[in-house]
Design an enzyme around this catalytic site. Structure first.
Site, PDB file in Angstrom:
ATOM      1  N   GLU A 158      -0.519  85.274 -17.114  1.00 42.42           N
ATOM      2  CA  GLU A 158      -1.663  84.370 -17.086  1.00 42.42           C
ATOM      3  C   GLU A 158      -1.363  83.136 -17.937  1.00 42.42           C
ATOM      4  O   GLU A 158      -1.527  83.171 -19.169  1.00 42.42           O
ATOM      5  CB  GLU A 158      -2.909  85.060 -17.651  1.00 42.42           C
ATOM      6  N   LYS A 191     -14.853  89.698 -18.399  1.00 48.02           N
ATOM      7  CA  LYS A 191     -14.945  89.100 -19.736  1.00 48.02           C
ATOM      8  C   LYS A 191     -16.318  89.414 -20.341  1.00 48.02           C
ATOM      9  O   LYS A 191     -16.847  90.491 -20.098  1.00 48.02           O
ATOM     10  CB  LYS A 191     -14.636  87.595 -19.662  1.00 48.02           C
ATOM     11  N   HIS A 201      -4.987  90.002 -23.695  1.00 54.27           N
ATOM     12  CA  HIS A 201      -5.458  88.811 -22.979  1.00 54.27           C
ATOM     13  C   HIS A 201      -5.388  87.612 -23.925  1.00 54.27           C
ATOM     14  O   HIS A 201      -5.622  87.746 -25.125  1.00 54.27           O
ATOM     15  CB  HIS A 201      -6.885  89.025 -22.474  1.00 54.27           C
ATOM     16  N   SER A 211      -7.307  81.022 -12.507  1.00 55.85           N
ATOM     17  CA  SER A 211      -7.909  80.257 -11.403  1.00 55.85           C
ATOM     18  C   SER A 211      -7.501  80.783 -10.026  1.00 55.85           C
ATOM     19  O   SER A 211      -7.316  80.005  -9.086  1.00 55.85           O
ATOM     20  CB  SER A 211      -7.580  78.764 -11.536  1.00 55.85           C
ATOM     21  N   GLU A 226      -7.358  85.313 -24.469  1.00 55.94           N
ATOM     22  CA  GLU A 226      -8.602  85.065 -25.219  1.00 55.94           C
ATOM     23  C   GLU A 226      -8.678  85.960 -26.454  1.00 55.94           C
ATOM     24  O   GLU A 226      -9.203  85.555 -27.486  1.00 55.94           O
ATOM     25  CB  GLU A 226      -9.804  85.247 -24.282  1.00 55.94           C
ATOM     26  N   ASN A 282     -11.674  90.773 -14.072  1.00 59.26           N
ATOM     27  CA  ASN A 282     -11.958  90.776 -15.515  1.00 59.26           C
ATOM     28  C   ASN A 282     -13.273  90.032 -15.717  1.00 59.26           C
ATOM     29  O   ASN A 282     -13.312  88.810 -15.616  1.00 59.26           O
ATOM     30  CB  ASN A 282     -10.811  90.088 -16.257  1.00 59.26           C
ATOM     31  N   GLY A 303      -9.607  79.532 -16.068  1.00 59.69           N
ATOM     32  CA  GLY A 303     -10.917  78.892 -16.032  1.00 59.69           C
ATOM     33  C   GLY A 303     -10.883  77.388 -15.860  1.00 59.69           C
ATOM     34  O   GLY A 303     -11.891  76.715 -16.081  1.00 59.69           O
TER      35      GLY A 303
HETATM   36  P1  13P Z   1     -10.148  82.773 -14.217  1.00 58.43           P
HETATM   37  O1  13P Z   1      -9.872  83.498 -12.924  1.00 58.43           O
HETATM   38  O2  13P Z   1     -11.623  82.542 -14.444  1.00 58.43           O
HETATM   39  O3  13P Z   1      -9.320  81.543 -14.355  1.00 58.43           O
HETATM   40  O4  13P Z   1      -9.723  83.769 -15.412  1.00 58.43           O
HETATM   41  C1  13P Z   1      -8.477  84.367 -15.364  1.00 58.43           C
HETATM   42  C2  13P Z   1      -8.402  85.399 -16.404  1.00 58.43           C
HETATM   43  O5  13P Z   1      -8.374  85.098 -17.587  1.00 58.43           O
HETATM   44  C3  13P Z   1      -8.394  86.806 -15.972  1.00 58.43           C
HETATM   45  O6  13P Z   1      -8.080  87.651 -17.019  1.00 58.43           O
END
Ligand code: 13P
Length: 251
Positions: A169, A14, A99, A214, A101, A12, A175
């Protein structure tokens, strides 16, 4: 991992990447070609601006592509949004939905996620439906109830041909460099599996359940070996071909 489910390693990107980032996909294709065939489906979900040119490079290397969101309606007066048929037209095979976010930044609730998933399925895309608890919910012992509630309301009842995937997640692991313990991941994935089987029977037993948060080259082997972890949804580490390839190789 359950033998019957082909693992899925999904990147992803983003809100990251410009045309210069296409070189990273060419590098990933080169790394994949130089080694044994991957033991998983490999997927990159770039920003929509890169979907078509990235697919042109990725597809010959066997790398699938996907979107990061879609609108519940296929087209219309929705400025700034993208319909699922548009993603499919640009080469997408999957779309990430719900997601955390987007749930946080755009106040997306599970009912909206569910209607987006239905739209994705209608366009022939496989939705990757994301669920996960916040740090406060985990600390108060509420994680499994929160995830179960999100799952029940976000997954549509009818998803025939192209199937679905679910991504667990934990919000606090995204992150941050933090991950749940192996036991906590195993418990949550087992809960999700039970809920999918209770609702969808044998079809629920075949849904890939991805872990995200992560996931890195250094922890991928251990996390991907946990029962009912059928792949990963990778953020930061998917932006660099070497790191993403290392995670693919950990399957
Ligand atoms: P990270 O791997 O950067 O922690 O992000 C995970 C994520 O949100 C994947 O959709």
């Amino acid at each position: 991992m359950a033998d019957k489910i082909t693992p899925l390693i999904a990147g992803n990107w983003k809100m990251n990447g410009t045309s210069a980032s296409l070189a990273e996909i060419a590098r990933l294709a080169g790394l994949l070609a130089a080694g044994p065939p991957p033991r998983c489906t490999v997927l990159i979900c770039p920003p929509a601006t890169l979907l078509a040119p990235l697919t042109a490079i990725a597809a010959p290397a066997g790398i699938l592509t996907g979107g990061q969101d879609c609108h519940p309606r296929p087209s219309g007066a929705h400025t700034g949004d993208i319909g699922a048929p548009m993603l499919a037209d640009a080469g997408a095979r999957y779309v990430i939905l719900g997601h955390s976010e987007r749930r946080a930044d755009h106040a997306e609730g599970s009912e909206l996620v569910c209607s987006k998933a239905a739209a994705a399925i209608g366009a022939g895309l496989t939705p990757i439906i994301c669920v996960g608890e916040t740090e406060a919910e985990r600390r108060s012992g509420d994680a499994e109830r929160v995830v179960a509630t999100q799952l029940a309301a976000s997954v549509p009842g009818d998803w025939g041909g192209c199937g679905i995937a679910v991504a667990y997640e934990p919000v606090w692991a995204i992150g941050t460099g933090l991950t749940p313990t192996a036991a906590d991941i195993a418990r949550m994935h087992a809960t999700i599996r039970q809920l999918l089987e209770a609702r969808f029977g044998a079809a629920g037993a075949g849904v890939p359940i991805l872990y995200g948060g992560s996931l890195k080259p250094g922890n991928a082997r251990d996390i991907l070996a946990i029962e009912n972890v059928n792949g990963g949804l990778v953020g930061g580490a998917s932006l660099l071909a070497n790191d993403f390839h290392a995670i693919i190789s950990a399957v």
